[in-house]
Write an enzyme that holds these catalytic residues in place. Sequence first.
Site: not given
Ligand code: GCV
Length: 730
Positions: A311, A384, A412
């Site tokens: 990411e 995720d 989340e």
């Molecule tokens: C901290 C998901 C979440 C992100 C998070 C990522 C991760 O994509 O939406 O906010 O980033 O996981 O675990 O690194």
Amino acid sequence: MKNIFLVFSIFLFVHVHSARAYADDGYRLWLKYNLITNQQNLDEYKQSIKAWLVEGSSPTMDAAKHELRIALDGLSGSTIPEVNSVNGDGVLLAAAYRNSKLLAGIDLKSKLEKAGSEGYVILTSNINGKRVIIITANEDIGVLYGVFYFLRLLQTNRDIANLDVVSFPRIKLRMLNHWDNLNGTVERGYAGFSIWDWHTLPIYIKQRYRDYARANASIGINGTVVNNVNADPLILTQRYIVKLVALASVFRPYGINIYVCANFDAPIKLGKLKTADPLDPQVRQWWKDKVKEIYSLIPDFGGFLVKANSEGEPGPQDYGCTQADGANMLAEALKPFNGVVMWRAFIYSYDPKDRATQAYEEFKPLDGKFEDNVLVQVKNGPLDFQPREPFSPLFGSMPRTSMIVEFQITMEYLGQGTSFVYLAPLFKECLESDTYAKGKGSTVAKVVDGSLDGHSLSGMVGVSNIGADRNWTGHPFDQANWYAFGRLAWDHELTSEQIADEWIHMTFSNDSDVVEKIESIMMPSRENVVNYMDPLGLNMIFGYDNHYGPGPWIDYSPHKDWNSTYYHRADSLGIGFDRTATGSDAVSQYYPPVAKEFASLSTCPDNELLWFHRVSWSYKIQPKSDQPLAERSGHTLWDEICLHYYAGVDSVRSTQRAWNSLEVKIDDEEFRDVQMLLEIQENEAVWWRNACVLYFQTFSKMPIPDGLEKPDKTLQYYESLSFPYAPGTW
Ligand code: GCV
């Protein structure tokens, strides 16, 4: 008349406000130590504990003293005296065995061997003919853990007549990871801002830091990663290291080591080097110097957690190196100080074939290539943190690598701050999954506790749900998820019911009606949310980026695997992701018995159906032979999807009814908080149900089954909603 009204108003004001003075704001978590209300238990405990004695002195033993003092006085409603000798029956004695004169005559060798460096022994015994309760351990930290265990027995009104307990953790690293940014925001945090006040550290030490450490020690958590995995390199500067020093000294007596997330490009961003190439000698030296600097100030620093090439974060692949090259560079720097690297396997880039297969493809070939102080950190599922995912196929597939499982405690993808969801069943579902790596019984739990492949380094990390809200977690029931995470990291064999039962007793009440009722709504709460969000193996159909609310229509991201349509693949013919041999073949990443079960429509569990299969709308859900007759469906897929969405909403409504029946039985403030949150959740559940059913109906073209209430708004209405200020999306 005016006067009477005034008197009445004053009476009302005083009455209401004095009642509120007893209201519980949730700050004390499960460590309330309120007076034991069951008179029989109270009498028995007072008889068994007439005085207490902590032998030996150290910051950890002082913490044990502090806890015993406040807890015994609070629970008994009187002052239980501290003594300095066993001068009569009924002394509670806490001491590390090797420092204890009083325990010298008692042979505890075999029990203490079993307890190891963090475990404890608790038993009813005699010293000089006097009846005592002993809490002992090899190390002071074991004594502190034992004290918390013992206090839990009192808080949950258990029998303490003949104690004979040996307890030790199954997993070595039991950690929280705070996705807290240095500016005070929390990524995916729903309980306010960060609890770390970086601005006032290192001088101002909030009481909250100590209470955080107490709460964690009470459930056996022994490590905390204080910053976000999307890491700001500044955390590694001298300016922040001194702040870490201050936090580490608060945590140390409670057995908690501090860790940080490191930004892979720190040598460039802080060290002004031209590269962060892990094979470059100058880069390697930069990390060695940095690590030395940290350890010179924090001798028990735990190590680094790294999100690399994921990411948008930098990583070794930017320099043509492997993930192992990156991890090993840091491992080499940390090894002289016994530090570890937790290297995340959460990586993916756009792949039209299947995002879910990528972590395995990348990491499996690296098995055996990591230094022995590296743990590969794997999210529970291959994608995720979805409300339901099958376990990640990496578990069991890297026998020569230590593994740490990563769960998300913050919610989340489970409704965020307004959802009543007890997560222990989700954690257990993963831990109990059988990988078959070494035949039947090769559970994920055995992979992560190291026993399957003989690793002494093992770990479980939870993405924290803690924030600066007065009650720590926002939703009062989210405290249960922090609690459950810690308890399972200590002992993954505990059941979800056992943990809920403990937590309810400690948090709400020892009244058996209350305990039973709350447990009955906690246990199905995760499944309820799955039902109204993404039943039957659907996943990733959330609002764009904020992950709040439904967004199955999301199809506009240039990052194609951030689109919901990438995952559900609905069209006029059917819905679901074919991960069998005719599709992405993700099933082949599992060991044969698991692969076979997932690959066949007739054996794939219904709750993973659309994760592994693409199924036509009129497909008749196959009755599974191991399901009770009443649950065997035979419905079409479309009807079954609708029925799950509707059942999800119904169950939120029945949770509301059950909760309302507790009105006079629990603390007024907590009662109302949860009541209002449930009202919001009911709205959200209806929103999810209506939006998803209407959206999928545009493909199935089939009617919502008879007897179910019809959506009162249009699909266009739901699609038009936006949430620019959703919390947690920093
Ligand atoms: C901290 C998901 C979440 C992100 C998070 C990522 C991760 O994509 O939406 O906010 O980033 O996981 O675990 O690194």
